[in-house]
Design a protein around this motif. Sequence first.
Motif, PDB file in Angstrom:
ATOM      1  N   GLN A  22       0.844  -1.180   0.000  1.00 54.76           N
ATOM      2  CA  GLN A  22       0.000   0.000   0.000  1.00 54.76           C
ATOM      3  C   GLN A  22       0.882   1.234   0.000  1.00 54.76           C
ATOM      4  N   ASP A  23       0.251   2.374  -0.332  1.00 55.60           N
ATOM      5  CA  ASP A  23       0.970   3.625  -0.240  1.00 55.60           C
ATOM      6  C   ASP A  23       1.259   3.919   1.228  1.00 55.60           C
ATOM      7  N   PRO A  24       2.237   4.738   1.536  1.00 57.41           N
ATOM      8  CA  PRO A  24       3.144   5.442   0.637  1.00 57.41           C
ATOM      9  C   PRO A  24       4.192   4.515  -0.002  1.00 57.41           C
ATOM     10  N   ALA A  25       4.821   5.036  -1.033  1.00 56.82           N
ATOM     11  CA  ALA A  25       5.825   4.278  -1.768  1.00 56.82           C
ATOM     12  C   ALA A  25       7.178   4.953  -1.648  1.00 56.82           C
ATOM     13  N   GLY A 105       1.466   4.694   6.838  1.00 58.56           N
ATOM     14  CA  GLY A 105       0.800   5.991   6.911  1.00 58.56           C
ATOM     15  C   GLY A 105       1.085   6.725   8.194  1.00 58.56           C
ATOM     16  N   GLU A 106       1.745   6.064   9.161  1.00 60.61           N
ATOM     17  CA  GLU A 106       2.063   6.713  10.431  1.00 60.61           C
ATOM     18  C   GLU A 106       3.555   6.833  10.683  1.00 60.61           C
ATOM     19  N   LEU A 107       4.355   5.919  10.146  1.00 62.63           N
ATOM     20  CA  LEU A 107       5.776   5.874  10.497  1.00 62.63           C
ATOM     21  C   LEU A 107       6.636   5.652   9.265  1.00 62.63           C
ATOM     22  N   ILE A 108       7.695   6.464   9.167  1.00 63.37           N
ATOM     23  CA  ILE A 108       8.748   6.277   8.157  1.00 63.37           C
ATOM     24  C   ILE A 108      10.037   6.042   8.932  1.00 63.37           C
ATOM     25  N   ALA A 135       4.760  10.085   9.884  1.00 59.70           N
ATOM     26  CA  ALA A 135       4.328  10.343   8.509  1.00 59.70           C
ATOM     27  C   ALA A 135       3.148  11.299   8.436  1.00 59.70           C
ATOM     28  N   ARG A 136       2.442  11.487   9.555  1.00 56.91           N
ATOM     29  CA  ARG A 136       1.278  12.371   9.541  1.00 56.91           C
ATOM     30  C   ARG A 136       1.657  13.835   9.693  1.00 56.91           C
ATOM     31  N   GLY A 227       1.535   3.029  20.468  1.00 57.82           N
ATOM     32  CA  GLY A 227       2.009   4.331  20.023  1.00 57.82           C
ATOM     33  C   GLY A 227       2.377   4.340  18.559  1.00 57.82           C
ATOM     34  N   ILE A 228       3.446   5.038  18.225  1.00 58.30           N
ATOM     35  CA  ILE A 228       3.842   5.236  16.835  1.00 58.30           C
ATOM     36  C   ILE A 228       4.223   3.926  16.158  1.00 58.30           C
TER      37      ILE A 228
END
Length: 520
Positions: A22-25, A105-108, A135-136, A227-228
Amino acid sequence: MRLSPRIAWLAALICASAAFAQDPAVVFSEESGKDEATNLEFEVHYVQVEGLESAAGARINQALRELAFAPKRAMQELLTQDPGESGFPGSNGVYVGTGVGVVSGELISVSLSVSTYYAGAAHPNLELSAVSFDARSGERVSPEAFFAGGAQTLLAPVARTLRAGYPEFADLFVHRPRVADLRSVVAEPEGLTFLWGPEQLGAPHVVGPLIATLTWAELGDLVDREGILRTAIAADPARSEDGLGGAPPAPDAEAYLIGLEDQFSAALIALTIEERLALFRDDAWRADAATVDEVLERLDASCPSVAARLRAAQGELRSNYTQVELGALSTLEAESLRASLDYALNNSETGRVLTPRGNPLLVRGEPQDAEDWGIPFSRLQNGAVVSVLAHAGEALFDSVLLPDGRVGRVHQNYLLIEAPVVDVQGRVYRAADGSLRFALPDGEALIAKDGPGHADRELAAIRSLIGSDGMSPPLNLVAIRRQIGDRPSWLAVVDFTDLSGEHPLGEGMPLDGVVGKLPE
């Protein structure tokens, strides 16, 4: 010499890029070339993330690019200021590899390997690091946000994993990693991976990159699962179909011993200077013992306050393991206790908060840039005791371990750092201004334990021993070394022995630090 073929494997070794459904890519990019002005060959691999909210994505992508190119800029600046000796074959070099951990969608979360080479050097220098972002919002995420009980709770399991992964070098990691070493951590689908270049843990270059991965199952409740990290844990490839990772395993002896080491370490976070002195002066607890109760009994004699905390920690954990036969583990418990005490004594100093008018002292997080002091997240009351992990040096803030296990930064001018000084030998000299100096006429000042101007029986007794030549006979000191900020350190004498006629002493050659009390 072209650098990258020799070390291009580093990026793949750290973290293989994950495939996401899924995104993100993630988009991988590379820039390479040569700066003729500094004879610097460079190759920089970096990533950009697509599919995030525009503002957050722009902040994260800018930060990722800046982090990847920062080593190249630093090398260029250094070589411009100091090009070093000329005539060596080959080029200077810098290679930067970027590995991808979790992208949700929450963590990079990504890792970086930086290898730098100076023409004529024996080998490249290697550093590994990691960085995570929310990521938010696009904000950086401190590693402390991953750890439910503070980074200190991860020390024992990370150390075991590291030693198991590098058994031939296990003796190099007796007192590493420390809490400050756990900041380079990348979240991956399988778990958390801790990264170091060899020099970052005090190991020789031949050891190569150091990597320790703990799976989500191994980490258990040591990480903040709500959490994250929640989306990272959800991506665990070993996760069971019920979405909960399966039922937790029944308590067993190994799990108990792991928990016990963590409990002991937590009980020893904030040793007072008096407790440190007592543990160094009477170290019968270091001797081999058949059971943990024997070690605790020896501690009762030398430092009952520490023994009480350790007994409470042991009892609390045992109450959760009623199904396990613990009697046979007592020797292993004793080894764990001695190792925890050694680690606590040798890997931090005692810091005591001293503020004007007794005000609380702010505790700050890591700064976002060089001009930032870090966001305050807690306060320490005047007189509070913490473990000092790293001195400020030329900066303003000491790194400390709080009693609750969190790591923070406090202003060095309001933290009195205290360290035990046991069995050091030297003469005391009377300086021209009447002050007492140890070991050399301009050595460390001896100051009353309660501060300048206070009566001090030990100092009065030492002063009476100083002859007309302005110096005392050889003395053996037990003292507290104290320092605030970058001011000169001084000694508060706890006890001393007159060595006249019984101990030859080389002039001006005192033994430094804690002597005769540390293990080989």
